[in-house]
Design a protein around this motif. Structure first.
Motif, short mmCIF file in Angstrom:
data_model
loop_
_atom_site.label_atom_id
_atom_site.label_comp_id
_atom_site.label_asym_id
_atom_site.label_seq_id
_atom_site.Cartn_x
_atom_site.Cartn_y
_atom_site.Cartn_z
N LYS A 224 0.85 -1.21 0.06
CA LYS A 224 -0.07 0.05 0.12
C LYS A 224 0.75 1.29 0.15
O LYS A 224 0.63 2.09 -0.75
CB LYS A 224 -0.95 0.04 1.26
CG LYS A 224 -1.83 1.33 1.26
CD LYS A 224 -2.90 0.92 2.45
CE LYS A 224 -3.76 2.09 2.61
NZ LYS A 224 -3.15 3.45 3.10
N ARG A 227 2.76 1.70 -3.26
CA ARG A 227 1.93 2.45 -4.40
C ARG A 227 1.68 3.82 -4.12
O ARG A 227 1.48 4.61 -5.06
CB ARG A 227 0.38 1.56 -4.23
CG ARG A 227 -0.64 2.05 -5.43
CD ARG A 227 -1.70 1.20 -5.18
NE ARG A 227 -1.54 -0.04 -5.36
CZ ARG A 227 -1.66 -1.05 -4.22
NH1 ARG A 227 -2.36 -0.56 -3.07
NH2 ARG A 227 -1.67 -2.45 -4.50
N GLU A 228 1.28 4.25 -2.73
CA GLU A 228 1.13 5.76 -2.59
C GLU A 228 2.59 6.61 -3.00
O GLU A 228 2.20 7.55 -3.64
CB GLU A 228 1.03 5.84 -0.98
CG GLU A 228 -0.61 5.20 -0.72
CD GLU A 228 -0.59 5.40 0.94
OE1 GLU A 228 -1.82 4.98 1.28
OE2 GLU A 228 0.40 5.41 1.57
N LYS A 230 4.64 5.84 -5.17
CA LYS A 230 4.90 5.72 -6.68
C LYS A 230 3.69 6.94 -7.12
O LYS A 230 4.13 7.40 -8.33
CB LYS A 230 4.22 4.61 -7.18
CG LYS A 230 4.38 4.53 -8.88
CD LYS A 230 4.06 3.03 -9.22
CE LYS A 230 4.03 2.91 -10.73
NZ LYS A 230 3.50 1.52 -11.33
N ASP A 231 2.55 6.89 -6.70
CA ASP A 231 1.62 7.91 -7.19
C ASP A 231 2.18 9.41 -6.76
O ASP A 231 2.15 10.39 -7.72
CB ASP A 231 0.16 7.78 -6.49
CG ASP A 231 -0.38 6.58 -7.05
OD1 ASP A 231 0.07 5.86 -8.15
OD2 ASP A 231 -1.26 6.33 -6.44
#
Length: 278
Positions: A224, A227-228, A230-231
């Motif tokens: 999680k 992914r955060e 990366k964004d």
């Protein structure tokens, strides 16, 4: 992927501008070298002339500018190389579209350079955090849970084979250590079958003595957070590129990072959900 003609118009335009920046830097290097040569010949012909000191100062200044132009050319070449390499690695049928332009401006009294430096510090912070998250250890409770699962699996594999007939009775543990160079019974599996609670208690004692990780995250937490990150990185790199482009429109050249996301530099979105196997 295929040639640049398959790219959206915005990305094609950006590639041309990036190539122009490299060519312009090379042209400045060449013209500066020529001018230095001319002044050196002039100086050699009149070492003690009235303009000799001024010529020497001009040559020193031009050599400094030559270094600046070389740095600029090297950076532009590195960026273009990274972009071409990234494009070559995309699937031939990748679905590409121009990204929505980020709405970003320098804050308050910031110059473009100051604003870009701020964004780059945030990028560096996220990259450092990404490394820490990738290296994060498991929480001790999850390690214990994995140990319980491991002991349970071992106990199942070590279940003995019992032979009981009118003429024979035998019990054998047909479980062997696959890491051994010669056939050896897997004693850990046998112990897990015979004394699961005592075996697990000893393993828990060893776990308790293990060094505690600086950062502990479950597998789900790690996925999680990565992914955060990366964004957030993509958003910041889009802002960085927009600030560089706005500065260029004002005539200010700010070097791009060769490690920046090529997708952000080109203003591209790659829709991998629509990309099908070739």
């Amino acid at each position: 992927m295929a040639d640049g003609s398959t790219l959206p118009k915005g990305a094609q335009t950006k590639i041309l501008r990036l190539e122009d920046a490299e060519h312009q830097a090379q042209a400045l290097i060449s013209s500066t070298v020529r001018r230095i040569s001319e002044l050196e010949r002039l100086l050699m012909n009149n070492l003690d002339g009235e303009r000799a000191d001024a010529v020497r100062e001009e040559i020193a200044l031009l050599r400094q500018r030559q270094d600046e132009h070389s740095d600029r050319h090297r950076n532009a070449a590195d960026v273009n190389s990274a972009v071409r390499r990234w494009l070559s690695m995309l699937p031939a049928n990748a679905v590409l579209s121009d990204a929505k332009r980020a709405k970003v401006r320098p804050k308050g009294d910031e110059s473009y350079q100051t604003a870009i430096d701020r964004v780059r510090r945030e990028i560096a912070g996220l990259i450092s955090e990404r490394f820490r998250v990738e290296q994060a250890g498991l929480p001790m409770e999850e390690i214990r849970a994995k140990a319980r699962d491991w002991v349970a699996r071992c106990a199942k594999t070590a279940r003995p084979r019992i032979t009981a007939t009118h003429s024979e009775f035998a019990i054998s543990f047909d479980v062997f250590d696959e890491r051994a160079s010669v056939p050896l019974h897997d004693m850990a599996a046998i112990m897990a079958f015979l004394y699961p609670e005592r075996f697990l208690k000893r393993i828990d004692d060893v776990i308790e003595q293990m060094p505690k990780p600086t950062l502990a995250m479950t597998a789900e937490q790690k996925v999680k957070r990565l992914r955060e990150i990366k964004d957030s990185l993509l958003l910041l790199e889009n802002q960085e590129e927009m600030l560089i482009s706005l500065a260029e429109e004002q005539g200010q050249i700010i070097a791009r990072r060769a490690t920046a996301s090529p997708a952000a530099i080109l203003g591209l979105v790659v829709d991998r959900n629509k990309t099908t196997a070739a």
